[in-house]
Design an enzyme around this catalytic site. Sequence first.
Site, PDB file in Angstrom:
ATOM      1  N   ALA A   9       0.855  -1.290  -0.160  1.00 60.52           N
ATOM      2  CA  ALA A   9       0.047   0.025  -0.090  1.00 60.52           C
ATOM      3  C   ALA A   9       0.795   1.193   0.171  1.00 60.52           C
ATOM      4  CB  ALA A   9      -1.060  -0.230   1.257  1.00 60.52           C
ATOM      5  N   ARG A  15      -2.579   8.419 -10.754  1.00 59.84           N
ATOM      6  CA  ARG A  15      -3.753   8.673 -11.863  1.00 59.84           C
ATOM      7  C   ARG A  15      -5.179   8.985 -10.864  1.00 59.84           C
ATOM      8  NH1 ARG A  15      -4.488   3.768 -15.465  1.00 59.84           N
ATOM      9  NH2 ARG A  15      -3.040   2.807 -14.071  1.00 59.84           N
ATOM     10  N   ASN A 170      -1.767 -11.527 -14.579  1.00 58.52           N
ATOM     11  CA  ASN A 170      -1.270 -11.416 -13.249  1.00 58.52           C
ATOM     12  C   ASN A 170      -2.352 -10.706 -12.109  1.00 58.52           C
ATOM     13  OD1 ASN A 170      -0.043 -11.703 -10.735  1.00 58.52           O
ATOM     14  ND2 ASN A 170       1.524  -9.949 -11.355  1.00 58.52           N
ATOM     15  N   TYR A 370     -28.426  22.093  22.290  1.00 56.79           N
ATOM     16  CA  TYR A 370     -27.090  22.654  22.002  1.00 56.79           C
ATOM     17  C   TYR A 370     -26.989  23.933  22.339  1.00 56.79           C
ATOM     18  CZ  TYR A 370     -22.516  23.384  19.779  1.00 56.79           C
ATOM     19  OH  TYR A 370     -21.281  23.809  19.419  1.00 56.79           O
TER      20      TYR A 370
HETATM   21  C1  UD1 Z   1       1.505  -4.998 -10.983  1.00 55.16           C
HETATM   22  C2  UD1 Z   1       2.217  -6.294 -11.422  1.00 55.16           C
HETATM   23  C3  UD1 Z   1       1.365  -7.012 -12.526  1.00 55.16           C
HETATM   24  C4  UD1 Z   1       0.110  -7.321 -12.575  1.00 55.16           C
HETATM   25  C5  UD1 Z   1      -0.718  -6.110 -11.905  1.00 55.16           C
HETATM   26  C6  UD1 Z   1      -1.962  -6.255 -11.441  1.00 55.16           C
HETATM   27  C7  UD1 Z   1       4.442  -6.183 -10.846  1.00 55.16           C
HETATM   28  C8  UD1 Z   1       5.989  -5.753 -11.270  1.00 55.16           C
HETATM   29  N1  UD1 Z   1       3.373  -6.072 -11.743  1.00 55.16           N
HETATM   30  O1  UD1 Z   1       1.517  -4.429 -11.988  1.00 55.16           O
HETATM   31  O2  UD1 Z   1       2.102  -8.175 -13.068  1.00 55.16           O
HETATM   32  O3  UD1 Z   1      -0.773  -7.521 -13.703  1.00 55.16           O
HETATM   33  O4  UD1 Z   1       0.088  -5.188 -10.799  1.00 55.16           O
HETATM   34  O5  UD1 Z   1      -2.547  -5.129 -10.820  1.00 55.16           O
HETATM   35  O6  UD1 Z   1       4.375  -6.605  -9.816  1.00 55.16           O
HETATM   36  N2  UD1 Z   1       3.530  -0.835  -4.796  1.00 55.16           N
HETATM   37  C9  UD1 Z   1       4.354  -0.747  -3.713  1.00 55.16           C
HETATM   38  N3  UD1 Z   1       5.589  -0.219  -3.656  1.00 55.16           N
HETATM   39  C10 UD1 Z   1       6.152  -0.335  -4.744  1.00 55.16           C
HETATM   40  C11 UD1 Z   1       5.353  -0.688  -5.863  1.00 55.16           C
HETATM   41  C12 UD1 Z   1       4.089  -0.940  -5.759  1.00 55.16           C
HETATM   42  O7  UD1 Z   1       3.540  -0.802  -2.345  1.00 55.16           O
HETATM   43  O8  UD1 Z   1       7.303   0.008  -5.009  1.00 55.16           O
HETATM   44  C13 UD1 Z   1       2.150  -1.360  -4.290  1.00 55.16           C
HETATM   45  C14 UD1 Z   1       1.216  -0.342  -5.125  1.00 55.16           C
HETATM   46  O9  UD1 Z   1       0.850   0.752  -4.183  1.00 55.16           O
HETATM   47  C15 UD1 Z   1      -0.214  -1.046  -5.706  1.00 55.16           C
HETATM   48  C16 UD1 Z   1       0.778  -2.458  -5.838  1.00 55.16           C
HETATM   49  O10 UD1 Z   1       1.789  -2.589  -5.131  1.00 55.16           O
HETATM   50  O11 UD1 Z   1      -0.915  -1.447  -4.610  1.00 55.16           O
HETATM   51  C17 UD1 Z   1       0.880  -2.852  -7.375  1.00 55.16           C
HETATM   52  O12 UD1 Z   1       1.824  -1.705  -8.027  1.00 55.16           O
HETATM   53  P1  UD1 Z   1       1.529  -1.118  -9.280  1.00 55.16           P
HETATM   54  O13 UD1 Z   1       2.723  -0.125  -9.508  1.00 55.16           O
HETATM   55  O14 UD1 Z   1       0.050  -0.697  -9.466  1.00 55.16           O
HETATM   56  O15 UD1 Z   1       1.735  -2.455 -10.374  1.00 55.16           O
HETATM   57  P2  UD1 Z   1       1.430  -2.428 -11.878  1.00 55.16           P
HETATM   58  O16 UD1 Z   1       2.407  -1.957 -12.553  1.00 55.16           O
HETATM   59  O17 UD1 Z   1      -0.009  -2.134 -11.930  1.00 55.16           O
END
Ligand code: UD1
Length: 447
Positions: A9, A15, A170, A370
């Site tokens: 999180a 976005r 995924n 109040y």
């Molecule tokens: C990720 C997956 C992708 C999958 C998708 C599903 C990876 C590399 N990719 O991509 O395969 O299809 O989710 O939605 O895992 N987060 C952190 N710290 C970080 C990066 C992310 O806490 O450094 C958290 C984000 O807050 C989020 C989640 O991890 O809740 C996913 O991160 P996000 O950057 O949205 O991953 P995607 O690029 O969407």
Amino acid sequence: MPTALIVLAAGQGSRMQSDLPKVLHQVAHAPLLVHALIAGQSLSPDRTVIVAGHGGDAVEAAARDHDPEATVVRQTEQLGTGHAVQQAQAALDGFAGDAIVLYGDTPFIRAETLQAMLDARAAGADVVVLGFEAADPGRYGRLVADGDRLERIVEAKDATPDELSIRLCNSGVLAADAATLFALLDQVGNDNASGEYYLTDVIGLARAARLSARVVTCPEAETMGVNTRMDLAAAEATFQTRKRTEAMENGATLTAPETVFFAHDTYLGRDVIVEPNVVFGPGVTVESGATLRAFSHLEGCHVSEGCVIGPYARLRPGAELDRGAKIGNFVEVKNAQVHEGAKINHLTYVGDAEVGARANIGAGTVTCNYDGYFKHRTEIGEDAFIGSSTMLVAPVRVGAGAMTGSGSVITMDVADGALALGRAQQVTREGFATRLRAKLKAAKEKR
Ligand code: UD1
Ligand code: CA
């Protein structure tokens, strides 16, 4: 097998165009993060670790509010999902068992789905990933698999055209033995299109180490993540549809289900009738056989068996209605106990009060609770009769079986069985209206 939940999180969610961290945006009056935690907690995990980053203090407070036992760790720089999971390692020192990774922005994974992943672990898979057939695979990571045997995950940015044509994607949810997961993560690098440490790389690394990896699948609706305000609205719609169906399956009648809006924790008993356009805030319990009439708004309240609420009623936090109480149109009740069979039927405000059993509160009554600085209580005894448009200036007590005259301003306690009148004495002048009208008519004709 002990289980630990790791909830990612830390992301900003740029976005969303918001000052609020993404996981704190709400669906059905609960932050996305809390929905994810509720999903994960269906497995009764022994440990819960939340990885916070952007807006970390606020995320930590929301997490603690929901689960005081959760551990919140910080990822100060968002270097990727793999790096994020690594931040949980120290907090899980000494933990032996399965780790399940969830995303804080993915609120709808069902308990059965998470259980199926743990079942796949119990059946011998070293790493289990939750996949889904995407209608539009877009930016999702692609699962390179043979049946349910997973070989690796390739991120869309790094994929070949052939890999991009894969529809099995995924979700981000992953389960593995915690020690194995952290050992694999130690080997993950960031030599890829995003320059990030990908959690998804652990699959290829596991396979290279001759470990097995399996895909468990679920419908796409479950893995719905929230990235934009449009996604948030779609998530709300999905939640509401689920909750309406659940309410009806549990024996409530919803006349126009698509117009009723629930909170995440709304509880309805059997044979509750909910008319159109009823809206629930958090913390509402409605017991069997109560009727919620159209356009009522309820929040933080308890409605007992056989009550009739509305139309157009507002129940605010602390409204506690005993059996068979009636709350009618344009009535607001806040922090008040309304005892069995009492009636407050029209245009009334009852706040910081106690209304005795079978008492009848006339139209337009106000508990003046109040003074600009403090809130004061009003007590109304059982079988009391409050005349229409009575102002009850709290603190004040109207005794059992007592009455107040219409239009009274009641500033002093009224004894049991007494009648209190607090209004100007009526004066009547015979013929006065007729004479006045004639005089005014003549004056107008002269102009
Ligand atoms: C990720 C997956 C992708 C999958 C998708 C599903 C990876 C590399 N990719 O991509 O395969 O299809 O989710 O939605 O895992 N987060 C952190 N710290 C970080 C990066 C992310 O806490 O450094 C958290 C984000 O807050 C989020 C989640 O991890 O809740 C996913 O991160 P996000 O950057 O949205 O991953 P995607 O690029 O969407
Ligand atoms: Ca995402």
